[in-house]
Design a protein around this motif. Structure first.
Motif, PDB file in Angstrom:
ATOM      1  N   GLU A 154       0.830  -1.205   0.000  1.00 42.48           N
ATOM      2  CA  GLU A 154       0.000   0.000   0.000  1.00 42.48           C
ATOM      3  C   GLU A 154       0.866   1.257   0.000  1.00 42.48           C
ATOM      4  N   ASN A 155       1.906   1.263   0.798  1.00 45.60           N
ATOM      5  CA  ASN A 155       2.791   2.435   0.851  1.00 45.60           C
ATOM      6  C   ASN A 155       3.382   2.735  -0.521  1.00 45.60           C
ATOM      7  N   GLU A 156       3.727   1.689  -1.234  1.00 45.48           N
ATOM      8  CA  GLU A 156       4.313   1.877  -2.564  1.00 45.48           C
ATOM      9  C   GLU A 156       3.291   2.483  -3.524  1.00 45.48           C
ATOM     10  N   VAL A 157       2.042   1.986  -3.470  1.00 45.25           N
ATOM     11  CA  VAL A 157       1.003   2.500  -4.361  1.00 45.25           C
ATOM     12  C   VAL A 157       0.643   3.941  -4.004  1.00 45.25           C
ATOM     13  N   LEU A 158       0.398   4.204  -2.728  1.00 46.11           N
ATOM     14  CA  LEU A 158       0.019   5.555  -2.318  1.00 46.11           C
ATOM     15  C   LEU A 158       1.150   6.552  -2.559  1.00 46.11           C
ATOM     16  N   GLY A 159       2.387   6.069  -2.508  1.00 48.03           N
ATOM     17  CA  GLY A 159       3.539   6.942  -2.722  1.00 48.03           C
ATOM     18  C   GLY A 159       3.618   7.512  -4.126  1.00 48.03           C
ATOM     19  N   THR A 160       2.891   6.916  -5.070  1.00 48.99           N
ATOM     20  CA  THR A 160       2.910   7.407  -6.450  1.00 48.99           C
ATOM     21  C   THR A 160       1.826   8.450  -6.721  1.00 48.99           C
ATOM     22  N   LEU A 161       0.940   8.671  -5.754  1.00 45.79           N
ATOM     23  CA  LEU A 161      -0.204   9.543  -5.985  1.00 45.79           C
ATOM     24  C   LEU A 161       0.125  11.007  -5.721  1.00 45.79           C
TER      25      LEU A 161
END
Length: 398
Positions: free
Chosen positions: A328-335
């Motif tokens: 999740e951290n990786e995905v949210l980090g791209t937003l």
């Protein structure tokens, strides 16, 4: 001094016009989506930037939300006092309280002057929600109103045209539940109207659950009968049309709630963060996250099959939660617009998994999940127990 005063007056005059122009474009995107309910005008939205709606209640956002789920029956019954006592004596500080439940009923009866009276879906579970909120204000317990959106057997039976038809009957899943159609803006506004009243009461945040098409919809989408409305003109494939409808709904409700200063959160399947999108149900984790203040993934260890290399996730609560948090951290980090992460974690035992596949969850297992989040920089969480019976002795602030 005169020059400073003049400058301030000039800014006061100019600011509303600037804000109005920006917000007008956002509101006009949904100009055709009111369907008989009161439209929030661009002027109202713009003015809300300067003058937020005042419910008469005052709550401070906690250092980090650590909350529990509370049904309408518990909120309006004898258990409410004991749940308030739990929060009063621990580091828990928030309640997620059902406003519209899993069947489609309101958990309270609206006042006579409320527009919701006409919906005829009120139940007397919470006798006086305003008095309940006053108790939470006194204790500074952060109130979140939960609204179950598209799983709505009550509305489906009243208005089959807003649901999915299986022949001459409203379609039901294997549990006897019906869904209403996320393509239809009248369904959106049904839920927005409820959310606005909850915001006016004093709920600081509205949490939308079941923001999706029915599970396995991709297997039935060609045989069930239902309306597409404007999405029927789309050139997108069926998966992307569903994603578009769900994403548009989330963006719409957030825009409609802006005048009330209310945060918007959405519950989402945990596995949605591990996929580009969940094909049947229309949930795209990144696109939903871009349009909410808070994203609440449901990451109960019991609800995963073999995942992250873990054969029996329910037996390894720390590892499951920690591995999920990394993804999740990786995905949210791209937003560009990153929401607060506030996952739902497990405080119940999944005996249905069978002997050797589940643990009896209690203090140690709850703390393991909290630590799995904390070790990956996630400080907020919500505890789920359908019966609202929570483990004792837990260190909620790892």
């Amino acid at each position: 001094m005169k020059w400073t005063t003049a400058l301030i007056l000039a800014l006061v005059i100019i600011m509303p016009t600037t804000v109005l122009a920006t917000e007008k474009n956002k509101v006009e995107k949904f100009a055709d989506r009111t369907y008989g309910f009161e439209k929030i005008s661009s002027k109202t939205v713009a003015s809300s930037k300067l003058f937020a709606y005042d419910s008469g209640l005052t709550f401070e956002y906690p250092d980090a939300v650590r909350g529990i789920y509370v049904t309408g029956h518990s909120a309006g019954g004898a258990r409410f006092d004991s749940l308030v006592g739990l929060l009063d004596t621990t580091d828990l500080n928030a309640m997620v309280i059902d406003i519209k439940d899993d069947f489609g009923y309101l958990t309270y009866e609206p006042r006579k002057d409320s527009e919701l009276i006409a919906l005829d879906i009120g139940k007397p579970y919470i006798q006086d929600p305003w008095a309940m909120l006053k108790v939470l204000e006194k204790k500074q317990i952060y109130p979140i109103g939960r609204i179950v959106v598209f799983k709505d057997s009550v509305l489906a039976e009243k208005r089959p045209d807003l649901s999915f038809m299986d022949g001459k009957n409203v379609w039901k899943n294997g549990r006897g539940e019906s869904f209403v159609n996320p393509f239809l803006k009248e369904v959106w506004d049904h839920n927005v109207q409820i959310a606005i009243e909850a915001a006016k009461m004093g709920f600081q945040e509205i949490q939308f659950d079941y923001v999706r098409f029915p599970e396995g919809f991709e297997k039935r989408h060609e045989t069930l009968k239902y309306e597409f409305e404007t999405y029927g003109e789309s050139e997108l494939d069926p998966v992307q049309r569903r994603v578009e409808a769900i994403t548009d709904f989330v963006e719409y409700v957030r825009e409609q709630l802006k005048p009330y200063g209310t945060k918007v959160s959405v519950d989402i399947f945990g596995y949605a963060a591990t996929l580009t999108e969940a094909p049947g149900i229309g949930q795209n984790f990144s696109r939903i996250s871009e349009n909410v203040d808070v994203i609440s993934s449901m990451i109960y260890p019991s609800h995963w099959t073999s995942y992250f290399g873990i054969d029996k996730p329910d037996l390894e609560p720390y590892r499951l939660v920690a591995e999920y948090a990394k993804v999740e951290n990786e995905v949210l980090g791209t937003l560009k617009n990153k929401p607060i992460s506030r996952p739902w974690i497990q405080d119940f035992s999944a005996s249905w998994l069978g002997e050797g596949n589940y643990l009896q969850y209690g203090k140690a297992e709850v703390e393991a999940q909290i630590k799995g989040l904390k070790d990956n920089g996630i400080d907020e969480y919500l505890l789920w127990n359908a019966g609202n019976r929570y483990s004792t002795g837990v260190n909620y602030k790892q």
